[in-house]
Design a protein around this motif. Structure first.
Motif, PDB file in Angstrom:
ATOM      1  N   PHE A 142      15.131  26.511  21.984  1.00  0.00           N
ATOM      2  CA  PHE A 142      13.839  26.839  21.386  1.00  0.00           C
ATOM      3  C   PHE A 142      14.063  27.365  19.974  1.00  0.00           C
ATOM      4  O   PHE A 142      15.180  27.737  19.591  1.00  0.00           O
ATOM      5  N   CYS A 143      12.990  27.372  19.184  1.00  0.00           N
ATOM      6  CA  CYS A 143      13.071  27.865  17.802  1.00  0.00           C
ATOM      7  C   CYS A 143      11.686  28.328  17.382  1.00  0.00           C
ATOM      8  O   CYS A 143      10.721  28.239  18.155  1.00  0.00           O
ATOM      9  N   HIS A 144      11.596  28.827  16.160  1.00  0.00           N
ATOM     10  CA  HIS A 144      10.292  29.194  15.599  1.00  0.00           C
ATOM     11  C   HIS A 144      10.212  28.674  14.177  1.00  0.00           C
ATOM     12  O   HIS A 144      11.210  28.241  13.594  1.00  0.00           O
ATOM     13  N   CYS A 161       8.563  26.871  19.323  1.00  0.00           N
ATOM     14  CA  CYS A 161       8.761  25.474  19.690  1.00  0.00           C
ATOM     15  C   CYS A 161       9.797  25.435  20.805  1.00  0.00           C
ATOM     16  O   CYS A 161      10.938  25.864  20.609  1.00  0.00           O
ATOM     17  N   VAL A 162       9.405  24.928  21.962  1.00  0.00           N
ATOM     18  CA  VAL A 162      10.250  24.956  23.148  1.00  0.00           C
ATOM     19  C   VAL A 162      10.597  23.524  23.555  1.00  0.00           C
ATOM     20  O   VAL A 162       9.712  22.691  23.747  1.00  0.00           O
ATOM     21  N   MET A 163      11.900  23.247  23.688  1.00  0.00           N
ATOM     22  CA  MET A 163      12.364  21.926  24.086  1.00  0.00           C
ATOM     23  C   MET A 163      12.762  21.942  25.555  1.00  0.00           C
ATOM     24  O   MET A 163      13.480  22.838  26.012  1.00  0.00           O
ATOM     25  N   LYS A 164      12.281  20.922  26.283  1.00  0.00           N
ATOM     26  CA  LYS A 164      12.706  20.697  27.653  1.00  0.00           C
ATOM     27  C   LYS A 164      13.416  19.347  27.726  1.00  0.00           C
ATOM     28  O   LYS A 164      13.747  18.756  26.707  1.00  0.00           O
ATOM     29  N   LYS A 165      13.618  18.848  28.941  1.00  0.00           N
ATOM     30  CA  LYS A 165      14.448  17.658  29.117  1.00  0.00           C
ATOM     31  C   LYS A 165      13.938  16.468  28.312  1.00  0.00           C
ATOM     32  O   LYS A 165      14.705  15.798  27.628  1.00  0.00           O
ATOM     33  N   ARG A 166      12.642  16.186  28.361  1.00  0.00           N
ATOM     34  CA  ARG A 166      12.083  15.063  27.611  1.00  0.00           C
ATOM     35  C   ARG A 166      10.770  15.435  26.921  1.00  0.00           C
ATOM     36  O   ARG A 166       9.977  14.558  26.587  1.00  0.00           O
ATOM     37  N   MET A 167      10.558  16.732  26.698  1.00  0.00           N
ATOM     38  CA  MET A 167       9.287  17.183  26.137  1.00  0.00           C
ATOM     39  C   MET A 167       9.505  18.260  25.086  1.00  0.00           C
ATOM     40  O   MET A 167      10.479  19.011  25.124  1.00  0.00           O
ATOM     41  N   LEU A 168       8.560  18.315  24.150  1.00  0.00           N
ATOM     42  CA  LEU A 168       8.477  19.400  23.182  1.00  0.00           C
ATOM     43  C   LEU A 168       7.158  20.117  23.427  1.00  0.00           C
ATOM     44  O   LEU A 168       6.109  19.472  23.532  1.00  0.00           O
ATOM     45  N   HIS A 169       7.198  21.435  23.500  1.00  0.00           N
ATOM     46  CA  HIS A 169       5.994  22.232  23.714  1.00  0.00           C
ATOM     47  C   HIS A 169       5.868  23.271  22.602  1.00  0.00           C
ATOM     48  O   HIS A 169       6.859  23.888  22.205  1.00  0.00           O
ATOM     49  N   ILE A 170       4.657  23.479  22.113  1.00  0.00           N
ATOM     50  CA  ILE A 170       4.366  24.554  21.173  1.00  0.00           C
ATOM     51  C   ILE A 170       3.553  25.612  21.913  1.00  0.00           C
ATOM     52  O   ILE A 170       2.517  25.305  22.514  1.00  0.00           O
ATOM     53  N   THR A 179       0.397  31.275  25.566  1.00  0.00           N
ATOM     54  CA  THR A 179      -0.361  30.102  25.979  1.00  0.00           C
ATOM     55  C   THR A 179       0.182  28.859  25.285  1.00  0.00           C
ATOM     56  O   THR A 179       0.633  28.914  24.134  1.00  0.00           O
ATOM     57  N   GLU A 180       0.124  27.724  25.991  1.00  0.00           N
ATOM     58  CA  GLU A 180       0.574  26.458  25.410  1.00  0.00           C
ATOM     59  C   GLU A 180      -0.501  25.902  24.485  1.00  0.00           C
ATOM     60  O   GLU A 180      -1.680  25.878  24.836  1.00  0.00           O
ATOM     61  N   VAL A 181      -0.064  25.417  23.315  1.00  0.00           N
ATOM     62  CA  VAL A 181      -0.980  24.866  22.318  1.00  0.00           C
ATOM     63  C   VAL A 181      -0.995  23.350  22.371  1.00  0.00           C
ATOM     64  O   VAL A 181      -2.050  22.714  22.405  1.00  0.00           O
ATOM     65  N   THR A 192      19.530  21.410  20.428  1.00  0.00           N
ATOM     66  CA  THR A 192      19.313  22.399  19.383  1.00  0.00           C
ATOM     67  C   THR A 192      18.137  21.947  18.543  1.00  0.00           C
ATOM     68  O   THR A 192      17.852  20.746  18.445  1.00  0.00           O
ATOM     69  N   ALA A 193      17.428  22.911  17.930  1.00  0.00           N
ATOM     70  CA  ALA A 193      16.233  22.592  17.157  1.00  0.00           C
ATOM     71  C   ALA A 193      16.038  23.625  16.064  1.00  0.00           C
ATOM     72  O   ALA A 193      16.438  24.788  16.203  1.00  0.00           O
ATOM     73  N   CYS A 194      15.418  23.187  14.963  1.00  0.00           N
ATOM     74  CA  CYS A 194      15.120  24.076  13.840  1.00  0.00           C
ATOM     75  C   CYS A 194      13.807  23.610  13.219  1.00  0.00           C
ATOM     76  O   CYS A 194      13.639  22.416  12.945  1.00  0.00           O
ATOM     77  N   GLN A 195      12.871  24.530  12.997  1.00  0.00           N
ATOM     78  CA  GLN A 195      11.543  24.170  12.503  1.00  0.00           C
ATOM     79  C   GLN A 195      11.256  24.808  11.153  1.00  0.00           C
ATOM     80  O   GLN A 195      11.575  25.973  10.911  1.00  0.00           O
ATOM     81  N   TYR A 196      10.628  24.008  10.284  1.00  0.00           N
ATOM     82  CA  TYR A 196      10.075  24.540   9.029  1.00  0.00           C
ATOM     83  C   TYR A 196       8.731  23.857   8.822  1.00  0.00           C
ATOM     84  O   TYR A 196       8.671  22.641   8.625  1.00  0.00           O
ATOM     85  N   GLY A 197       7.648  24.629   8.885  1.00  0.00           N
ATOM     86  CA  GLY A 197       6.317  24.058   8.760  1.00  0.00           C
ATOM     87  C   GLY A 197       6.056  23.079   9.895  1.00  0.00           C
ATOM     88  O   GLY A 197       6.381  23.334  11.058  1.00  0.00           O
TER      89      GLY A 197
END
Length: 259
Positions: A142-144, A161-170, A179-181, A192-197
């Motif tokens: 996960f990342c922010h 931002c949360v990564m699962k096996k085949r899904m991305l959830h915000i 709450t899920e958006v 691994t994941a990294c978010q900007y904007g």
């Protein structure tokens, strides 16, 4: 005249990670304090994740514990060890505490252990009540949004931002609930994941990918070898500036990856 852009200050001189009984069972070798953080657990208890806020230092260990220290705020010019007090040591799971993420603006900590995201209050690290903060299971990473570091959205929330096996959830996170958006499919998931904007750069076990959250579109970037001379390559992603990510490459590559 020499100029030093930073100085190093010893906070804790000796970490006692194991109970006396456990330490005696694991005796017979040198004690390694800091591990790889990539899910490989050896016989010695190691520190696998670290975060700090104000005078609070939080350590995640390879055997699933979170250790909370309070550090003296005074910095010594001769690098004497600061005063420190261990406030708590609590079990979070049976495996590595992979990541600790702190959001002081809403006084909340998010911790990944045993493929589960759990939510705690700052600074004491007290589990937040369900059902408003249900643990999120099956998480690979996960990342922010780094562009929102130390800030909140207009509604007072932070997004993760949360990564699962085949899904991305915000998820939207406040001091009152999680709450899920939105969500989208991500074939092969991510480790691994990294978010900007609106952009999330991720890596699975074979390639880097770029995700546009607004368009819900994913673009494959650069493939890589997951194993080099028998050693597993673990991708690392960081942000250089707005719209630019720096990616690591395996040891046998002759270039640094940027996008």
């Amino acid at each position: 005249m020499t100029f030093s852009p930073f100085s190093l200050q010893t906070l804790i001189n000796a970490l006692h990670l194991e109970d006396s009984q456990q330490a005696s069972q694991n005796s017979g070798g040198g004690s390694r304090l800091f591990g790889t953080g990539w899910g490989i657990k050896d016989t010695q208890v190691t520190v696998e994740s670290v975060e700090a806020w104000e005078n609070n230092l939080y350590l995640g260990t390879s055997d699933g514990y979170l250790i909370h220290y309070l550090i003296d705020g005074q910095v010594s010019s001769d690098n004497n060890v600061s005063s420190n007090f261990r406030l708590s040591k609590q079990p979070l799971g049976k495996r590595i505490v992979e990541r600790i993420m702190l959001f002081p603006q809403i006084r909340t900590a998010v911790i990944l252990c045993d493929s589960t995201l759990s939510f705690y209050s700052l600074p004491e690290i007290i589990a937040l009540p369900t059902p408003d903060f249900q643990p999120i299971r099956g998480v690979t990473c996960f990342c922010h949004d780094i562009s929102m570091e130390g800030k909140t959205e207009e509604d007072g929330s932070v997004r993760i931002c949360v990564m699962k096996k085949r899904m991305l959830h915000i998820y939207s996170l406040t001091s009152e609930r999680c709450t899920e958006v939105t969500s989208m499919q991500v074939p092969d998931g991510a480790i691994t994941a990294c978010q900007y904007g609106p952009y999330v750069c991720v890596a699975d076990t074979r390639r880097y990918k770029m995700i546009n959250l607004l368009a819900k579109r994913m673009e494959e970037l650069i493939p890589y070898e997951s194993s080099v001379n028998g050693d597993m390559f673990r991708p690392i992603i960081t942000v250089i500036r707005e719209g630019e990510f720096l990616l690591t490459a395996p040891a046998n590559a002759d270039h640094i990856l940027a996008h």
